[in-house]
Design a protein around this motif. Structure first.
Motif, mmCIF file in Angstrom:
data_model
loop_
_atom_site.group_PDB
_atom_site.id
_atom_site.type_symbol
_atom_site.label_atom_id
_atom_site.label_comp_id
_atom_site.label_asym_id
_atom_site.label_seq_id
_atom_site.Cartn_x
_atom_site.Cartn_y
_atom_site.Cartn_z
ATOM 1 N N ASN A 244 0.844 -1.198 0.000
ATOM 2 C CA ASN A 244 0.000 0.000 0.000
ATOM 3 C C ASN A 244 0.877 1.245 0.000
ATOM 4 O O ASN A 244 1.068 1.912 1.016
ATOM 5 C CB ASN A 244 -0.910 -0.006 1.231
ATOM 6 C CG ASN A 244 -1.895 1.145 1.222
ATOM 7 O OD1 ASN A 244 -2.186 1.708 0.164
ATOM 8 N ND2 ASN A 244 -2.391 1.495 2.391
ATOM 9 N N GLY A 245 1.421 1.545 -1.143
ATOM 10 C CA GLY A 245 2.317 2.680 -1.282
ATOM 11 C C GLY A 245 2.659 2.897 -2.742
ATOM 12 O O GLY A 245 2.082 2.262 -3.627
ATOM 13 N N PRO A 246 3.618 3.757 -3.024
ATOM 14 C CA PRO A 246 3.954 4.070 -4.408
ATOM 15 C C PRO A 246 4.716 2.935 -5.100
ATOM 16 O O PRO A 246 5.255 2.042 -4.446
ATOM 17 C CB PRO A 246 4.841 5.307 -4.273
ATOM 18 C CG PRO A 246 5.502 5.128 -2.948
ATOM 19 C CD PRO A 246 4.461 4.505 -2.064
ATOM 20 N N PHE A 304 9.800 0.507 4.031
ATOM 21 C CA PHE A 304 9.066 0.937 2.840
ATOM 22 C C PHE A 304 7.863 0.041 2.616
ATOM 23 O O PHE A 304 7.934 -1.180 2.773
ATOM 24 C CB PHE A 304 9.983 0.888 1.619
ATOM 25 C CG PHE A 304 9.297 1.199 0.314
ATOM 26 C CD1 PHE A 304 8.846 2.475 0.038
ATOM 27 C CD2 PHE A 304 9.101 0.209 -0.630
ATOM 28 C CE1 PHE A 304 8.204 2.768 -1.157
ATOM 29 C CE2 PHE A 304 8.472 0.493 -1.837
ATOM 30 C CZ PHE A 304 8.021 1.774 -2.099
ATOM 31 N N SER A 305 6.755 0.654 2.233
ATOM 32 C CA SER A 305 5.561 -0.087 1.836
ATOM 33 C C SER A 305 5.202 0.333 0.419
ATOM 34 O O SER A 305 4.992 1.515 0.151
ATOM 35 C CB SER A 305 4.400 0.217 2.786
ATOM 36 O OG SER A 305 3.239 -0.496 2.384
ATOM 37 N N GLY A 306 5.143 -0.619 -0.486
ATOM 38 C CA GLY A 306 4.863 -0.329 -1.878
ATOM 39 C C GLY A 306 5.579 -1.321 -2.767
ATOM 40 O O GLY A 306 5.943 -2.420 -2.332
ATOM 41 N N ASN A 434 9.879 7.756 3.004
ATOM 42 C CA ASN A 434 8.841 8.774 2.849
ATOM 43 C C ASN A 434 7.992 8.511 1.608
ATOM 44 O O ASN A 434 7.538 9.442 0.936
ATOM 45 C CB ASN A 434 9.476 10.161 2.783
ATOM 46 C CG ASN A 434 10.074 10.590 4.108
ATOM 47 O OD1 ASN A 434 9.401 11.132 4.967
ATOM 48 N ND2 ASN A 434 11.370 10.322 4.279
ATOM 49 N N GLY A 435 7.771 7.240 1.325
ATOM 50 C CA GLY A 435 7.045 6.852 0.124
ATOM 51 C C GLY A 435 5.643 7.427 0.040
ATOM 52 O O GLY A 435 5.179 7.823 -1.038
ATOM 53 N N ARG A 436 4.961 7.510 1.170
ATOM 54 C CA ARG A 436 3.594 8.046 1.153
ATOM 55 C C ARG A 436 3.580 9.507 0.715
ATOM 56 O O ARG A 436 2.718 9.930 -0.061
ATOM 57 C CB ARG A 436 2.976 7.906 2.543
ATOM 58 C CG ARG A 436 1.527 8.379 2.622
ATOM 59 C CD ARG A 436 0.930 8.108 3.986
ATOM 60 N NE ARG A 436 0.869 6.685 4.261
ATOM 61 C CZ ARG A 436 0.403 6.176 5.407
ATOM 62 N NH1 ARG A 436 -0.025 6.998 6.365
ATOM 63 N NH2 ARG A 436 0.373 4.870 5.581
ATOM 64 N N ARG A 439 4.062 9.808 -3.065
ATOM 65 C CA ARG A 439 2.832 9.548 -3.809
ATOM 66 C C ARG A 439 1.896 10.752 -3.750
ATOM 67 O O ARG A 439 1.281 11.127 -4.761
ATOM 68 C CB ARG A 439 2.143 8.306 -3.255
ATOM 69 C CG ARG A 439 0.744 8.089 -3.822
ATOM 70 C CD ARG A 439 0.137 6.807 -3.340
ATOM 71 N NE ARG A 439 0.476 5.695 -4.228
ATOM 72 C CZ ARG A 439 -0.025 4.464 -4.096
ATOM 73 N NH1 ARG A 439 -0.837 4.187 -3.102
ATOM 74 N NH2 ARG A 439 0.312 3.517 -4.944
ATOM 75 N N GLN A 440 1.775 11.382 -2.589
ATOM 76 C CA GLN A 440 0.899 12.541 -2.456
ATOM 77 C C GLN A 440 1.350 13.686 -3.357
ATOM 78 O O GLN A 440 0.529 14.332 -4.029
ATOM 79 C CB GLN A 440 0.868 12.997 -0.997
ATOM 80 C CG GLN A 440 0.141 12.042 -0.057
ATOM 81 C CD GLN A 440 0.265 12.456 1.400
ATOM 82 O OE1 GLN A 440 1.089 13.305 1.752
ATOM 83 N NE2 GLN A 440 -0.532 11.845 2.260
#
Length: 455
Positions: A244-246, A304-306, A434-436, A439-440
């Motif tokens: 759930n990330g970029p 990291f998530s993605g 800072n993947g979230r 994406r933003q």
């Protein structure tokens, strides 16, 4: 890629010092272990001589599978459950012997070990030396390091027993002085060791096969999918945590502009490395080393998530030929691309000459802020030259090219600041943490009706 004799010995438990090509010092070894090795070499027909502590081997190393057959025998490792500070290689499971011997050399008394026999997780239990040990042993390649139910002990586990062989090699790099310096310094030492190895592998444009094999062997246990496309590029993917990330693309190129001179030496003046003759090859082996070490960090942590897509291209130096052949399908869904193939230090290249944009200016500014906020000063968005970044940007992907510390590339004056190179690795780690936010920012860039002041 075939391992060297020195690698084979270390990976499978022998304490050895390589003196010269084909000559090894086994002064740290017991007579029993030397005899076990000698008999094993005879069994596979390797021409060699053992005079005292010195072993000389005539001929290239055998494949590791054949070496394992030579040192294995029925019921080997039967005493694995006993408490020991074991010096008998033949008493240990084949795949775990190197790890046990290296841990004991470093002062970690092993309590028990099992390589899993290909049916379950491998396990080594070792007594803790200091409070830093859990962090230190977490970065050498074990899949999991956790305290044992017995106070003062650590359980070291691997899902695949082949991983134990790589862990043994990384442990062999360490000594008591490095252990005292702690995890951060050890991580950088591992990186420099990988970088130096990559700088020795040939692979000019069109002749990347040997370096491609090395990268694939290193990357294979760290990703979900790995392939080579029709052009010879390495394509790999890994989904981290819940995904759930970029989706991030990481890219470096395999080829050097010309062949690395055989027999040259890497000259080290503090953090500055150069070549005794010919090119150093840091363009772009520095980038390759960064991405492999980053893949290893991501495998060991949950920062990291993605999804991460890795692309190691061929023939970049002769017109971005490999990148041009990467299929559109592999690039679909990519949010951002980071290329690690820029000279100097601190550059975040956002365009080619200021005329061909690689990303939105807002995105470049955001990365500057992210670097500064992570304590990595000096990173600035700048104009630059052509690179694989140009190809990813042409697919509508927000892309940048990061400095990796080399200078005077394509000449005999080429040099590499290895400290700056490691700083790029730290920057990429900060970015992925800072993947979230990435994406933003990209979503807002792609929606011009949103006020950018909100960024």
């Amino acid at each position: 890629m075939t391992k060297t004799w020195n690698q084979l010995f270390i990976r499978h438990g022998w304490l050895v010092v390589e003196l010269a090509d084909g000559t090894f010092d086994f002064a740290q070894e017991t007579d029993e272990n030397r005899m076990f090795l000698q008999n094993s070499l005879k069994s596979v027909g390797v021409d060699h001589t053992f005079l005292g502590d010195r072993l000389t081997i005539f001929g290239p190393a055998v494949e590791e599978e054949l070496f394992i057959e030579a040192i294995n025998f029925r019921r080997r490792g039967i005493g694995e459950g006993l408490a020991y500070r074991n010096s008998r290689i033949a008493d240990l499971d084949v795949y775990v012997a190197g790890v046990v011997r290296q841990l004991n050399r470093l002062g970690f008394k092993t309590v028990t070990s099992c390589d899993g026999h290909g049916m379950r997780r491998s396990l080594v239990v070792a007594q803790r030396l200091t409070e830093k040990d859990e962090a230190i042993l977490s970065i050498v390649g074990f899949d999991r390091v956790r305290p044992s139910h017995r106070n003062g002990e650590l359980k070291l586990e691997c899902r695949e027993r082949n991983t134990l062989l790589d862990v043994a090699e990384r442990l062999a790099i360490l000594d008591s002085d490095l252990l005292k310096k702690g995890p951060a310094h050890i991580q950088e030492t591992f990186f420099q060791h990988r970088l130096e190895h990559l700088l020795e592998i040939p692979g000019d444009s069109g002749n990347e096969s040997e370096v491609r094999v090395y990268v694939m062997e290193e990357l294979s246990p760290l990703v979900d999918h790995l392939t080579v496309d029709h052009a010879g590029n390495i394509l790999a993917e890994r989904t981290y945590r819940n995904g759930n990330g970029p989706t991030i693309l990481l890219n470096a190129h395999l080829d050097t502009v010309e062949p690395i001179e055989p027999g040259r030496n890497i000259l080290k003046d503090g953090p500055i490395w150069s070549s005794s003759r010919g090119i150093l090859g840091a363009d772009d082996r520095a980038g390759v080393a960064i991405l492999l070490e980053l893949a290893n960090m991501l495998h060991q942590t949950s920062c990291f998530s993605g999804k991460v897509k890795f692309i190691f291209t061929v023939q970049e130096e002769c017109g971005l030929l490999g990148a041009r052949e990467v299929s559109d399908h592999f690039l679909w869904g990519t949010d951002a691309a980071f290329v690690v193939d820029r000279r100097g230090t601190g550059d975040i290249v956002t365009s080619c000459g200021g005329t061909i944009p690689f990303c939105d200016p807002v995105y470049g500014n955001f990365l500057e802020t992210l670097a500064s906020g992570g304590g990595l000063e000096g990173w600035k968005a700048v104009q630059g030259g052509s690179s694989d970044t140009r190809i990813w940007a042409s697919h509508g992907i927000q892309s940048v090219n990061l400095s990796v510390g080399y200078r005077d590339e394509h000449t005999e004056e080429e040099s590499l600041d290895v400290s700056a190179c490691y700083s790029t690795l730290q920057l990429l780690k900060t970015i992925l943490q800072n993947g979230r936010q990435i994406r933003q920012v990209i979503r807002q860039i792609n929606r011009p009706n949103i006020l950018r002041e909100a960024l």
